[in-house]
Design a protein around this motif. Structure first.
Motif, PDB file in Angstrom:
ATOM      1  N   ALA A  12       0.945  -1.162   0.014  1.00 46.65           N
ATOM      2  CA  ALA A  12       0.033   0.059   0.092  1.00 46.65           C
ATOM      3  C   ALA A  12       0.997   1.155  -0.024  1.00 46.65           C
ATOM      4  CB  ALA A  12      -1.068   0.130   1.307  1.00 46.65           C
ATOM      5  N   PRO A  13       0.338   2.300  -0.576  1.00 50.63           N
ATOM      6  CA  PRO A  13       1.299   3.466  -0.559  1.00 50.63           C
ATOM      7  C   PRO A  13       1.599   4.019   1.093  1.00 50.63           C
ATOM      8  CG  PRO A  13      -0.557   3.927  -1.974  1.00 50.63           C
ATOM      9  CD  PRO A  13      -0.933   2.534  -1.437  1.00 50.63           C
ATOM     10  N   MET A  14       2.643   4.126   1.359  1.00 45.81           N
ATOM     11  CA  MET A  14       3.397   4.173   2.690  1.00 45.81           C
ATOM     12  C   MET A  14       4.243   5.424   2.856  1.00 45.81           C
ATOM     13  SD  MET A  14       2.109   2.255   5.133  1.00 45.81           S
ATOM     14  CE  MET A  14       0.593   2.326   4.501  1.00 45.81           C
ATOM     15  N   SER A  15       4.325   6.345   1.796  1.00 39.90           N
ATOM     16  CA  SER A  15       4.876   7.819   2.028  1.00 39.90           C
ATOM     17  C   SER A  15       4.171   8.580   0.724  1.00 39.90           C
ATOM     18  CB  SER A  15       6.425   7.404   1.854  1.00 39.90           C
ATOM     19  OG  SER A  15       6.773   7.198   0.440  1.00 39.90           O
ATOM     20  N   VAL A  16       3.885   9.687   1.318  1.00 38.31           N
ATOM     21  CA  VAL A  16       3.285  10.605   0.124  1.00 38.31           C
ATOM     22  C   VAL A  16       3.865  11.705   0.257  1.00 38.31           C
ATOM     23  CG1 VAL A  16       1.001   9.455   0.799  1.00 38.31           C
ATOM     24  CG2 VAL A  16       1.897  11.599   1.796  1.00 38.31           C
ATOM     25  N   PRO A  17       4.058  12.589  -1.238  1.00 38.15           N
ATOM     26  CA  PRO A  17       4.648  13.732  -1.103  1.00 38.15           C
ATOM     27  C   PRO A  17       3.757  14.900  -0.873  1.00 38.15           C
ATOM     28  CG  PRO A  17       3.646  13.127  -3.262  1.00 38.15           C
ATOM     29  CD  PRO A  17       3.388  12.025  -2.414  1.00 38.15           C
ATOM     30  N   VAL A  18       4.577  15.813  -0.067  1.00 37.71           N
ATOM     31  CA  VAL A  18       3.810  17.304   0.449  1.00 37.71           C
ATOM     32  C   VAL A  18       4.257  18.331   0.029  1.00 37.71           C
ATOM     33  CG1 VAL A  18       2.959  18.241   2.340  1.00 37.71           C
ATOM     34  CG2 VAL A  18       3.160  15.846   2.505  1.00 37.71           C
ATOM     35  N   PRO A  19       3.841  18.858  -1.199  1.00 35.83           N
ATOM     36  CA  PRO A  19       4.583  19.912  -1.791  1.00 35.83           C
ATOM     37  C   PRO A  19       4.410  21.301  -1.209  1.00 35.83           C
ATOM     38  CG  PRO A  19       2.299  19.398  -3.130  1.00 35.83           C
ATOM     39  CD  PRO A  19       2.634  18.252  -1.919  1.00 35.83           C
ATOM     40  N   GLY A  20       5.375  22.195  -1.502  1.00 30.04           N
ATOM     41  CA  GLY A  20       5.243  23.346  -1.138  1.00 30.04           C
ATOM     42  C   GLY A  20       4.074  24.176  -1.937  1.00 30.04           C
ATOM     43  N   ASP A  21       4.028  23.883  -2.954  1.00 26.63           N
ATOM     44  CA  ASP A  21       2.841  24.395  -3.913  1.00 26.63           C
ATOM     45  C   ASP A  21       1.524  23.795  -3.982  1.00 26.63           C
ATOM     46  OD1 ASP A  21       1.401  25.633  -5.844  1.00 26.63           O
ATOM     47  OD2 ASP A  21       2.723  25.629  -7.403  1.00 26.63           O
ATOM     48  N   TRP A  22       0.488  24.227  -3.339  1.00 26.17           N
ATOM     49  CA  TRP A  22      -0.647  23.619  -3.112  1.00 26.17           C
ATOM     50  C   TRP A  22      -1.221  22.884  -4.725  1.00 26.17           C
ATOM     51  CZ3 TRP A  22      -5.103  25.363  -5.841  1.00 26.17           C
ATOM     52  CH2 TRP A  22      -4.822  26.500  -6.421  1.00 26.17           C
ATOM     53  N   LYS A  23      -0.846  23.569  -5.661  1.00 27.24           N
ATOM     54  CA  LYS A  23      -1.407  22.974  -6.997  1.00 27.24           C
ATOM     55  C   LYS A  23      -0.700  21.837  -7.348  1.00 27.24           C
ATOM     56  CE  LYS A  23      -1.517  27.688  -9.171  1.00 27.24           C
ATOM     57  NZ  LYS A  23      -0.585  28.308  -7.958  1.00 27.24           N
ATOM     58  N   LEU A  24       0.286  21.103  -6.422  1.00 28.18           N
ATOM     59  CA  LEU A  24       0.779  19.863  -6.942  1.00 28.18           C
ATOM     60  C   LEU A  24       0.183  18.756  -5.883  1.00 28.18           C
ATOM     61  CD1 LEU A  24       4.602  21.023  -7.564  1.00 28.18           C
ATOM     62  CD2 LEU A  24       2.913  20.402  -9.055  1.00 28.18           C
ATOM     63  N   LEU A  25      -0.528  19.355  -4.831  1.00 25.36           N
ATOM     64  CA  LEU A  25      -1.099  18.183  -3.818  1.00 25.36           C
ATOM     65  C   LEU A  25      -1.669  17.279  -4.680  1.00 25.36           C
ATOM     66  CD1 LEU A  25      -2.652  20.806  -1.193  1.00 25.36           C
ATOM     67  CD2 LEU A  25      -0.876  19.007  -0.930  1.00 25.36           C
ATOM     68  N   GLY A  26      -1.634  16.025  -4.271  1.00 26.95           N
ATOM     69  CA  GLY A  26      -2.331  14.883  -4.835  1.00 26.95           C
ATOM     70  C   GLY A  26      -1.432  14.172  -6.014  1.00 26.95           C
ATOM     71  N   LYS A  27      -0.498  14.970  -6.538  1.00 25.64           N
ATOM     72  CA  LYS A  27       0.532  14.304  -7.711  1.00 25.64           C
ATOM     73  C   LYS A  27       1.254  13.436  -7.447  1.00 25.64           C
ATOM     74  CE  LYS A  27       4.061  16.226 -10.858  1.00 25.64           C
ATOM     75  NZ  LYS A  27       3.227  16.012 -12.000  1.00 25.64           N
ATOM     76  N   GLY A  28       1.302  12.183  -8.221  1.00 24.13           N
ATOM     77  CA  GLY A  28       2.065  11.115  -8.123  1.00 24.13           C
ATOM     78  C   GLY A  28       3.294  11.192  -7.765  1.00 24.13           C
TER      79      GLY A  28
END
Length: 224
Positions: free
Chosen positions: A63-79
């Motif tokens: 299962a996905p066990m690390s997720v990216p947290v971008p500085g730019d909110w427009k990139l939230l949820g990006k693979g």
């Protein structure tokens, strides 16, 4: 502590109620299938027994066990880099993530209860250095999908996925699959390690910096 052997326990995350949960254990360096089952208690017991016997152990959650947290909110949820068209935030990945959070936390809490004071890590060098005071339990993410899916065995497709994940992780850690490092990464975005968060919630000793470090992700590849 004796650290000449290791046990890899991989979990095919899924509904316990409907029989979609399965786990398998393989040893290192032999890669022999040593145990398998369809109950979380069995997986926790296999990990605890190996660690209590002085071996290193690995828990691999599919299962996905690390997720990216971008500085730019427009990139939230990006693979993540390396995911291709199967982003962690898509429906299948998001569902597995939610289920894996609860199941992983339960498994790690059981291990922590059985072995008070146990140290865990998401960083392979810290696991390899367990004899020098590092952590004997390594937490990683497995990915079994598409061409990497094995032929289902008599035990069913979920058990086959768990075994494939365990073997892939064992091969990666032994340097036998021709791949160095991880198959997916949150970088260049900041990583939020769900594995480290689960372990800390469960009461395992985990270094604080691991909450923001990428985890090892191993993708099962086609056999042959």
């Amino acid at each position: 502590m004796k650290l000449s052997a290791a046990c890899v326990v991989a979990v095919d995350v899924g509904s316990v109620r409907t029989g979609s949960f399965a786990w398998a254990a393989v040893d290192m360096p032999g890669h022999t299938l040593t145990a398998h089952g369809d109950d979380p208690a069995g997986a926790a017991g296999a990990l605890s027994a190996a660690l209590a016997d002085g071996a290193r152990a690995v828990l691999a959650l599919e299962a996905p066990m690390s997720v990216p947290v971008p500085g730019d909110w427009k990139l939230l949820g990006k693979g993540r880099t390396g995911e291709g068209n199967r982003a962690w935030s898509a429906s299948a990945g998001a569902g597995a993530l939610a289920t894996g959070l609860a199941q992983g936390a339960w498994l790690l809490a059981e291990v922590a209860r059985a072995l008070p004071g146990l140290a865990a890590t998401t960083q392979v060098p810290r696991w390899r250095g367990a004899a020098d005071g590092g952590a004997p339990l390594l937490l990683v993410e497995a990915f079994v999908s598409g061409e990497g899916k094995p032929v289902p065995t008599a035990l069913g497709p979920h058990a086959a996925d768990a075994e494939a994940a365990a073997r892939a992780v064992a091969a990666r850690l032994a340097g036998e699959d021709g791949t160095d490092g991880t198959d997916m990464t949150c970088a260049p975005q900041r990583a939020f390690s769900l594995l480290a968060a689960q372990a800390r919630w469960a009461g395992l000793a985990v270094a604080g910096d691991e909450l923001a470090l990428d985890v090892l992700v191993v993708r099962a590849r086609p056999a042959g």
